[in-house]
Design an enzyme around this catalytic site. Structure first.
Site, short mmCIF file in Angstrom:
data_model
loop_
_atom_site.label_atom_id
_atom_site.label_comp_id
_atom_site.label_asym_id
_atom_site.label_seq_id
_atom_site.Cartn_x
_atom_site.Cartn_y
_atom_site.Cartn_z
N GLU A 51 0.80 -1.22 0.00
CA GLU A 51 0.00 0.00 0.00
C GLU A 51 0.84 1.28 0.00
O GLU A 51 0.29 2.37 -0.20
CB GLU A 51 -0.93 -0.01 1.22
CG GLU A 51 -2.04 -1.07 1.08
CD GLU A 51 -2.96 -1.14 2.29
OE1 GLU A 51 -2.57 -0.64 3.36
OE2 GLU A 51 -4.06 -1.70 2.15
N GLU A 96 7.86 -21.60 8.51
CA GLU A 96 8.28 -20.65 9.54
C GLU A 96 9.35 -21.23 10.46
O GLU A 96 9.99 -20.51 11.21
CB GLU A 96 7.09 -20.19 10.38
CG GLU A 96 6.50 -21.23 11.30
CD GLU A 96 5.42 -20.63 12.19
OE1 GLU A 96 5.60 -20.65 13.42
OE2 GLU A 96 4.41 -20.15 11.66
#
Length: 267
Positions: A78, A109
């Site tokens: 954004e 992860e």
């Protein structure tokens, strides 16, 4: 046990009505901004470090897994349309790669080496800053990436939701927003995710305001990528220059951005 993994303060959730579920979730959500407020001095230090690096031509990297990784990617994506910065100034990396944006990648992860490899693929340097995002504060992907970065002189920060975590211990500029037990035990996409999003909002918004990407309170460098944003740009020019919509539209067509249009009128 970390507080994000501790048992919910609510029980027998399956017996609650929709109204009871919603009011209960809302009641615990209201504690999140207060937890963020407690971390404002830490957030300020991270913003100052980020402004210094980006102001000198560096980049901001986010590394995370699962929800945390996705929030970093969201914030990074954004920044170009909001502040007009080039793609690649803020970069979000997620354990498991782009596939993990939409689908969980098993065990990704847990790889403590992969984050540094991901960062190296972007030719990270000492000019940059890496922010690890991990609600638990114990994600190996994030810990390993921050350790490797810091050992090589790269500035490091983090956003975690437990006190005294391994991730915070290896970050130079840690932000610890202690959100406590989740409504559904261990579901850190809830309060912890909300807290991380609030901190990310603060980090990039404050950074790019400090770097001159906002004028007054307007996004003068935003990309005019759709009709809504063109309309917003026209209204900015109408308010600032006291001109008609037709004149504002013509200025935007000529100059391509609100900032450029304002500069042209001022010259």
């Amino acid at each position: 046990m970390s507080t994000t993994e501790s048992s919910s303060l609510f029980n027998n959730l399956e017996t609650l009505s929709t109204h009871e579920l919603l009011t209960s979730i809302n009641s615990v959500d209201q504690t999140v901004p207060m937890a963020v407020a407690q971390a404002l001095p830490q957030i300020e230090a991270l913003v100052e470090a980020t402004v210094a690096r980006l102001g000198a031509g560096g980049r901001l990297f986010y590394i995370g897994a699962g929800t945390s990784g996705r929030l970093g990617i969201l914030d990074a994506s954004e920044c170009p349309p909001t502040f007009g910065v080039p793609h690649g100034v803020v970069i979000g990396l997620i354990a498991g790669g782009d596939t993990a944006i939409r689908k969980a990648v098993e065990n990704a992860e847990d790889d403590a080496q992969q984050a540094w490899l991901d960062l190296q693929a972007h030719h990270i340097t000492e000019q940059d800053i890496v922010v690890g995002i991990a609600a638990s504060g114990r994600t190996p992907y994030v810990i390993g990436g921050l350790q490797q970065a810091r050992q090589r002189g790269v500035a490091t920060g983090c956003i975690v939701c437990n006190a005294g975590s391994e991730v915070a211990a290896v970050a130079e500029f840690p932000v610890e927003v202690v959100t406590g037990p989740e409504f559904v035990t261990g579901s850190t996409r809830l309060k912890a995710g909300t807290a991380q999003k609030l901190v990310l909002n603060m980090l990039t918004t404050a950074t790019f305001i400090r770097l001159g990407r906002v004028k007054g309170n307007k996004m003068v460098d935003m990309q005019l990528s759709n009709a809504k944003l063109v309309d917003r740009g026209e209204r900015m020019l109408m308010d600032e220059l006291h001109i008609s919509q037709a004149e504002a539209a013509d200025l935007l067509r000529q100059h391509g951005s609100v900032r450029a249009a304002l500069a042209a009128r001022a010259s």
